[in-house]
Design a protein around this motif. Structure first.
Motif, PDB file in Angstrom:
ATOM      1  N   PRO A 141       0.803  -1.231   0.000  1.00 55.62           N
ATOM      2  CA  PRO A 141       0.000   0.000   0.000  1.00 55.62           C
ATOM      3  C   PRO A 141       0.831   1.275   0.000  1.00 55.62           C
ATOM      4  N   SER A 142       2.129   1.166   0.366  1.00 52.97           N
ATOM      5  CA  SER A 142       2.980   2.356   0.412  1.00 52.97           C
ATOM      6  C   SER A 142       4.437   1.949   0.280  1.00 52.97           C
ATOM      7  N   TYR A 143       5.281   2.949   0.019  1.00 50.64           N
ATOM      8  CA  TYR A 143       6.726   2.750  -0.064  1.00 50.64           C
ATOM      9  C   TYR A 143       7.419   3.791   0.810  1.00 50.64           C
ATOM     10  N   GLN A 144       8.470   3.366   1.490  1.00 45.70           N
ATOM     11  CA  GLN A 144       9.320   4.283   2.244  1.00 45.70           C
ATOM     12  C   GLN A 144      10.558   4.557   1.407  1.00 45.70           C
ATOM     13  N   CYS A 145      10.754   5.814   1.032  1.00 48.94           N
ATOM     14  CA  CYS A 145      11.876   6.177   0.170  1.00 48.94           C
ATOM     15  C   CYS A 145      12.854   7.076   0.913  1.00 48.94           C
ATOM     16  N   ARG A 146      14.132   6.890   0.620  1.00 49.21           N
ATOM     17  CA  ARG A 146      15.155   7.752   1.186  1.00 49.21           C
ATOM     18  C   ARG A 146      14.963   9.167   0.659  1.00 49.21           C
ATOM     19  N   GLY A 238      10.858   7.715 -10.996  1.00 51.55           N
ATOM     20  CA  GLY A 238      10.971   8.133  -9.611  1.00 51.55           C
ATOM     21  C   GLY A 238      12.163   7.532  -8.911  1.00 51.55           C
ATOM     22  N   ALA A 239      12.831   8.347  -8.085  1.00 47.49           N
ATOM     23  CA  ALA A 239      13.982   7.888  -7.302  1.00 47.49           C
ATOM     24  C   ALA A 239      13.511   7.536  -5.901  1.00 47.49           C
ATOM     25  N   CYS A 240      14.007   6.393  -5.380  1.00 50.69           N
ATOM     26  CA  CYS A 240      13.550   5.950  -4.069  1.00 50.69           C
ATOM     27  C   CYS A 240      14.705   5.468  -3.191  1.00 50.69           C
ATOM     28  N   SER A 241      15.582   4.662  -3.725  1.00 56.28           N
ATOM     29  CA  SER A 241      16.690   4.122  -2.923  1.00 56.28           C
ATOM     30  C   SER A 241      17.724   5.215  -2.636  1.00 56.28           C
ATOM     31  N   ALA A 242      18.613   4.933  -1.689  1.00 58.21           N
ATOM     32  CA  ALA A 242      19.659   5.896  -1.342  1.00 58.21           C
ATOM     33  C   ALA A 242      20.536   6.212  -2.546  1.00 58.21           C
ATOM     34  N   THR A 243      20.831   5.210  -3.340  1.00 57.13           N
ATOM     35  CA  THR A 243      21.658   5.421  -4.531  1.00 57.13           C
ATOM     36  C   THR A 243      20.935   6.299  -5.543  1.00 57.13           C
ATOM     37  N   GLU A 244      19.648   6.058  -5.712  1.00 58.16           N
ATOM     38  CA  GLU A 244      18.870   6.818  -6.705  1.00 58.16           C
ATOM     39  C   GLU A 244      18.722   8.279  -6.311  1.00 58.16           C
ATOM     40  N   VAL A 245      18.415   8.547  -5.051  1.00 58.79           N
ATOM     41  CA  VAL A 245      18.228   9.949  -4.649  1.00 58.79           C
ATOM     42  C   VAL A 245      19.572  10.677  -4.601  1.00 58.79           C
ATOM     43  N   SER A 246      20.642   9.962  -4.261  1.00 54.80           N
ATOM     44  CA  SER A 246      21.964  10.594  -4.244  1.00 54.80           C
ATOM     45  C   SER A 246      22.379  11.030  -5.642  1.00 54.80           C
ATOM     46  N   ALA A 247      21.925  10.291  -6.643  1.00 57.48           N
ATOM     47  CA  ALA A 247      22.257  10.634  -8.026  1.00 57.48           C
ATOM     48  C   ALA A 247      21.617  11.952  -8.456  1.00 57.48           C
TER      49      ALA A 247
END
Length: 267
Positions: A141-146, A238-247
């Protein structure tokens, strides 16, 4: 000679009568048409605008073609970001030079990146509900993203007087910067689950022994069994993981720098 022909004819007739009767070979049945559907589901979170503070003092009006020297010795600034800032200043009508005799000095004081609290992305209800949506609602139902927070601060100093005539600061988080939902795709397709069993049945029933048995007692070829198979999710946006948002950090600093320099009032 006539007796020989009669003998051969009788022998052939007896031979035929002794050969067991066999049913015809079975053919592999045609496969049913199988469907394939791709569903797109999205998750959204609360977004904030960039936080901006900009103050310009009137003591030394900034005019077009004034020269500016960039100083960034207190931060780790890439050549790409420096070039981006130079272009933003030139767009304002200012000239960027390396000489100490510039009219103004633009000091870059802060280029920070810190991880903030995770952002919760909640599943959006599609316009037309379907069984897959109900399934995903139960499982994910939801995602927790960095969530990464980028901050930029700078100030402009009038060289002749050493007066700080403009200072500004801005920050934004990665979720608000990208400003788009998380997009996931699911594939629902029909697959035959007993194709191997049917082929094995055909091979077995086409043996001589089985064909002889089928001549007396016919058999029915099993029906294909079709089941719905759901695969996914595969993230498409969409960016979600630590690697994705850091990019996103480099683009975030560029965006914030552009926003701040646009706030400089040039006559």
């Amino acid at each position: 000679m006539r007796f020989l022909l009669i003998f051969l004819t009788m022998a052939f007739s007896v031979g035929c009568s002794l050969t067991p009767k066999m049913a015809p070979k079975l053919n592999v049945p045609s496969k049913p048409l199988l469907s394939k559907e791709i569903y797109q589901l999205s998750y959204s979170t609360e977004l904030d605008s960039a936080r901006i503070k900009s103050v310009q003092l009137p003591a030394h009006p900034i005019e077009k073609n004034n020269t500016v020297r960039i100083v960034a010795d207190k931060v780790a600034m890439t050549d790409t970001l420096k070039s981006y800032i130079e272009q933003a200043l030139q767009k304002q009508g200012l000239k960027v030079i390396e000489k100490y005799s510039a009219d103004y000095v633009l000091n870059i004081h802060q280029l920070d990146l810190t991880f903030g609290p995770d952002k919760t992305y909640v599943l959006n209800r599609p316009k037309k509900s379907h069984a897959l949506f109900t399934l995903v609602t139960q499982k994910s139902p939801s995602y927790q993203c960095r969530n990464i927070i980028a901050s930029v601060s700078m100030r402009l100093t009038h060289v002749a007087s050493s007066d700080v005539i403009w200072f500004a600061k801005s920050s934004i988080d990665s979720a608000s910067f990208q400003g788009i939902p998380l997009q996931f795709s699911y594939t629902k397709e029909q697959k035959i689950t007993n194709e191997h069993d049917i082929l094995a049945f055909i091979v077995e029933q086409n043996s001589e022994q089985a064909r002889i048995a089928r001549a007396k007692e016919p058999v029915a070829i099993p029906q294909y069994v079709v089941e719905d198979i759901i695969s996914g999710p595969e993230k498409s946006a969409g960016a979600c993981s630590a690697t994705e948002v850091s990019a996103l950090s480099s683009a975030m600093h560029q965006k914030l720098s552009s926003i701040l320099i646009d706030k400089i009032n040039v006559l």
